[in-house]
Write a protein that holds these residues in place. Sequence first.
Motif, PDB file in Angstrom:
ATOM      1  N   LEU A   1       0.833  -1.204   0.000  1.00  0.00           N
ATOM      2  CA  LEU A   1       0.000   0.000   0.000  1.00  0.00           C
ATOM      3  C   LEU A   1       0.868   1.253   0.000  1.00  0.00           C
ATOM      4  N   GLY A   2       1.938   1.234   0.796  1.00  0.00           N
ATOM      5  CA  GLY A   2       2.844   2.383   0.838  1.00  0.00           C
ATOM      6  C   GLY A   2       3.520   2.626  -0.506  1.00  0.00           C
ATOM      7  N   LEU A   3       3.936   1.534  -1.175  1.00  0.00           N
ATOM      8  CA  LEU A   3       4.581   1.673  -2.479  1.00  0.00           C
ATOM      9  C   LEU A   3       3.609   2.232  -3.521  1.00  0.00           C
ATOM     10  N   VAL A   4       2.381   1.718  -3.507  1.00  0.00           N
ATOM     11  CA  VAL A   4       1.379   2.214  -4.460  1.00  0.00           C
ATOM     12  C   VAL A   4       1.087   3.688  -4.200  1.00  0.00           C
ATOM     13  N   GLN A   5       0.938   4.034  -2.927  1.00  0.00           N
ATOM     14  CA  GLN A   5       0.667   5.430  -2.578  1.00  0.00           C
ATOM     15  C   GLN A   5       1.825   6.334  -2.997  1.00  0.00           C
ATOM     16  N   ALA A   6       3.059   5.852  -2.804  1.00  0.00           N
ATOM     17  CA  ALA A   6       4.223   6.643  -3.195  1.00  0.00           C
ATOM     18  C   ALA A   6       4.247   6.871  -4.707  1.00  0.00           C
ATOM     19  N   LEU A   7       3.913   5.847  -5.475  1.00  0.00           N
ATOM     20  CA  LEU A   7       3.889   5.991  -6.928  1.00  0.00           C
ATOM     21  C   LEU A   7       2.799   6.966  -7.371  1.00  0.00           C
ATOM     22  N   VAL A   8       1.628   6.849  -6.750  1.00  0.00           N
ATOM     23  CA  VAL A   8       0.533   7.761  -7.099  1.00  0.00           C
ATOM     24  C   VAL A   8       0.920   9.205  -6.770  1.00  0.00           C
ATOM     25  N   GLU A   9       1.504   9.414  -5.583  1.00  0.00           N
ATOM     26  CA  GLU A   9       1.895  10.771  -5.195  1.00  0.00           C
ATOM     27  C   GLU A   9       2.976  11.321  -6.126  1.00  0.00           C
ATOM     28  N   SER A  10       3.910  10.464  -6.539  1.00  0.00           N
ATOM     29  CA  SER A  10       4.971  10.931  -7.440  1.00  0.00           C
ATOM     30  C   SER A  10       4.383  11.375  -8.777  1.00  0.00           C
ATOM     31  N   ILE A  11       3.388  10.637  -9.272  1.00  0.00           N
ATOM     32  CA  ILE A  11       2.731  11.034 -10.522  1.00  0.00           C
ATOM     33  C   ILE A  11       2.036  12.386 -10.361  1.00  0.00           C
ATOM     34  N   LEU A  12       1.361  12.570  -9.243  1.00  0.00           N
ATOM     35  CA  LEU A  12       0.667  13.831  -9.003  1.00  0.00           C
ATOM     36  C   LEU A  12       1.642  15.011  -8.905  1.00  0.00           C
ATOM     37  N   LEU A  13       2.796  14.773  -8.284  1.00  0.00           N
ATOM     38  CA  LEU A  13       3.780  15.848  -8.149  1.00  0.00           C
ATOM     39  C   LEU A  13       4.397  16.198  -9.500  1.00  0.00           C
ATOM     40  N   ILE A  14       4.632  15.182 -10.342  1.00  0.00           N
ATOM     41  CA  ILE A  14       5.129  15.452 -11.693  1.00  0.00           C
ATOM     42  C   ILE A  14       4.092  16.239 -12.485  1.00  0.00           C
ATOM     43  N   PHE A  15       2.833  15.836 -12.341  1.00  0.00           N
ATOM     44  CA  PHE A  15       1.749  16.552 -13.020  1.00  0.00           C
ATOM     45  C   PHE A  15       1.665  17.992 -12.534  1.00  0.00           C
ATOM     46  N   ALA A  16       1.828  18.198 -11.215  1.00  0.00           N
ATOM     47  CA  ALA A  16       1.757  19.553 -10.657  1.00  0.00           C
ATOM     48  C   ALA A  16       2.829  20.462 -11.252  1.00  0.00           C
ATOM     49  N   PHE A  17       3.968  19.867 -11.628  1.00  0.00           N
ATOM     50  CA  PHE A  17       5.044  20.652 -12.231  1.00  0.00           C
ATOM     51  C   PHE A  17       4.800  20.908 -13.721  1.00  0.00           C
ATOM     52  N   LEU A  18       4.179  19.966 -14.420  1.00  0.00           N
ATOM     53  CA  LEU A  18       4.103  20.022 -15.879  1.00  0.00           C
ATOM     54  C   LEU A  18       2.859  20.716 -16.426  1.00  0.00           C
ATOM     55  N   TRP A  19       1.773  20.764 -15.653  1.00  0.00           N
ATOM     56  CA  TRP A  19       0.530  21.210 -16.268  1.00  0.00           C
ATOM     57  C   TRP A  19       0.559  22.685 -16.691  1.00  0.00           C
ATOM     58  N   THR A  20       1.251  23.527 -15.933  1.00  0.00           N
ATOM     59  CA  THR A  20       1.286  24.947 -16.291  1.00  0.00           C
ATOM     60  C   THR A  20       2.020  25.202 -17.612  1.00  0.00           C
ATOM     61  N   PRO A  21       3.263  24.702 -17.792  1.00  0.00           N
ATOM     62  CA  PRO A  21       3.928  24.976 -19.084  1.00  0.00           C
ATOM     63  C   PRO A  21       3.231  24.332 -20.281  1.00  0.00           C
ATOM     64  N   VAL A  22       2.410  23.311 -20.043  1.00  0.00           N
ATOM     65  CA  VAL A  22       1.674  22.700 -21.145  1.00  0.00           C
ATOM     66  C   VAL A  22       0.483  23.566 -21.557  1.00  0.00           C
ATOM     67  N   LEU A  23      -0.244  24.109 -20.574  1.00  0.00           N
ATOM     68  CA  LEU A  23      -1.472  24.850 -20.868  1.00  0.00           C
ATOM     69  C   LEU A  23      -1.236  26.330 -21.160  1.00  0.00           C
ATOM     70  N   GLU A  24      -0.239  26.928 -20.513  1.00  0.00           N
ATOM     71  CA  GLU A  24      -0.055  28.387 -20.609  1.00  0.00           C
ATOM     72  C   GLU A  24       0.137  28.880 -22.041  1.00  0.00           C
ATOM     73  N   PRO A  25       0.929  28.182 -22.907  1.00  0.00           N
ATOM     74  CA  PRO A  25       1.096  28.687 -24.275  1.00  0.00           C
ATOM     75  C   PRO A  25      -0.196  28.772 -25.074  1.00  0.00           C
ATOM     76  N   HIS A  26      -1.224  28.032 -24.650  1.00  0.00           N
ATOM     77  CA  HIS A  26      -2.494  28.040 -25.366  1.00  0.00           C
ATOM     78  C   HIS A  26      -3.451  29.118 -24.846  1.00  0.00           C
ATOM     79  N   GLY A  27      -2.997  29.922 -23.892  1.00  0.00           N
ATOM     80  CA  GLY A  27      -3.821  31.006 -23.387  1.00  0.00           C
ATOM     81  C   GLY A  27      -4.938  30.569 -22.463  1.00  0.00           C
ATOM     82  N   ILE A  28      -4.848  29.361 -21.915  1.00  0.00           N
ATOM     83  CA  ILE A  28      -5.884  28.856 -21.013  1.00  0.00           C
ATOM     84  C   ILE A  28      -5.712  29.506 -19.639  1.00  0.00           C
ATOM     85  N   PRO A  29      -6.758  30.090 -19.059  1.00  0.00           N
ATOM     86  CA  PRO A  29      -6.635  30.686 -17.713  1.00  0.00           C
ATOM     87  C   PRO A  29      -6.231  29.627 -16.691  1.00  0.00           C
ATOM     88  N   LEU A  30      -5.089  29.819 -16.081  1.00  0.00           N
ATOM     89  CA  LEU A  30      -4.531  28.782 -15.214  1.00  0.00           C
ATOM     90  C   LEU A  30      -5.370  28.567 -13.961  1.00  0.00           C
TER      91      LEU A  30
END
Length: 277
Positions: free
Chosen positions: A217-246
Motif C-alpha cells: 500500500l505504501g509503495l502504491v501510494q508513493a507511486l501515485v503521489e509521485s505522478i501527481l507531483l510530476i503533473f503539478a510541475f508540468l501542467w502549467t507549461p503545457v497549458l499556458e502557451p495556449h492562453g488557457i486561464p490557469l
Amino acid sequence: PAFCRFQREFLLGYLPALAADWLQGPLLFQLLHSRGFLRSQIAALYSCGFASNVTFGLVSGVFVDRLGRKKSCVLSLGLCSVSCLLQLSRDFLALAAGRVLAGLGTSLLFSAFESWYIHEHLERHDFPAEWIPNTFSRVALWNSGLAMAAGLVAELVAEGLALGPVAPFLVAVPFLALSGIFAGKNWDENYGKSRPCGKACGEGLRGLLSDPRVLLLGLVQALVESILLIFAFLWTPVLEPHGIPLGIAFSGFMAASAVGSALFRRGVTGRLRLQPL
C-alpha cells in the motif's frame, strides 16, 4: 450541541489554513517563470519544497508531540506566511528558502491539526470515537470546495485585477493569520507521549515491514503521489502557451478530483458495493 460547538471551533481554525494552502498552488510555476528562471531552476525550487516536506515528515509526529500540538499548528501557519512573503523576492536563494519553509509548514499543517483534534475529541471531551469520521468528512467536503474556489480567486486577483501571479500568495497571508489567531485564542494545548525520534522511526519501519500489504500500500501510494507531483510541475507549461486561464484550469482539476471522490464513495457504499483492492 457540545460536539457541534467543538467541531465548529475546529473547522473555523482549520479551514482558513486549508484555503491559504490551496491559494499557493495555481500560479506557482507562472510566478517563478515570470521571475526569469529556467525550467530546470524551477524544477530545483519545486524539489526543495518536496524534499523538505518528506524529510521533516519522518520526524514531524515526534516533533508535534513534544512541542505541543497547538503550538505546532501556529508554527505551521507562521512558516507558511513567511514562505508566501518570500515569493516577493527575485533572488533564487530566497525563493529556495521559501520553498523549504513551505514544505516544513505543509508537513505540520497536515499532521498537527488532525492530531490536536483527535486528542481533544477523545481525551478532553470524551466524545465517541465513532464521531471522528463525521468531522473529517466535513473537512474533506469543505476542502474540495475551497480548492475549487482557490483557483477562481487566484485567477481573479492575478489576471482580473492585474496584480500578477504573486497576488494569490499575498492573499493567502491574511487567511493564515486568521487561522493562527483563532487557534491561539480558542484552542487548548495538548501533548503526545514523549518518545525518542529513533525509536519512533524504528517502530514505524517495523510496522511497515511486518505486513506485506502495508508495504505494498505504501509503495502504491508513493507511486501515485509521485505522478501527481510530476503533473503539478508540468501542467502549467503545457497549458499556458495556449492562453488557457490557469486559475480556472486548476479549479477544473479540483472539481474533477471531487467528483472522483464522490463516485468512489457512492461505489463503495451504494448498491454496487465495490470493494477496494
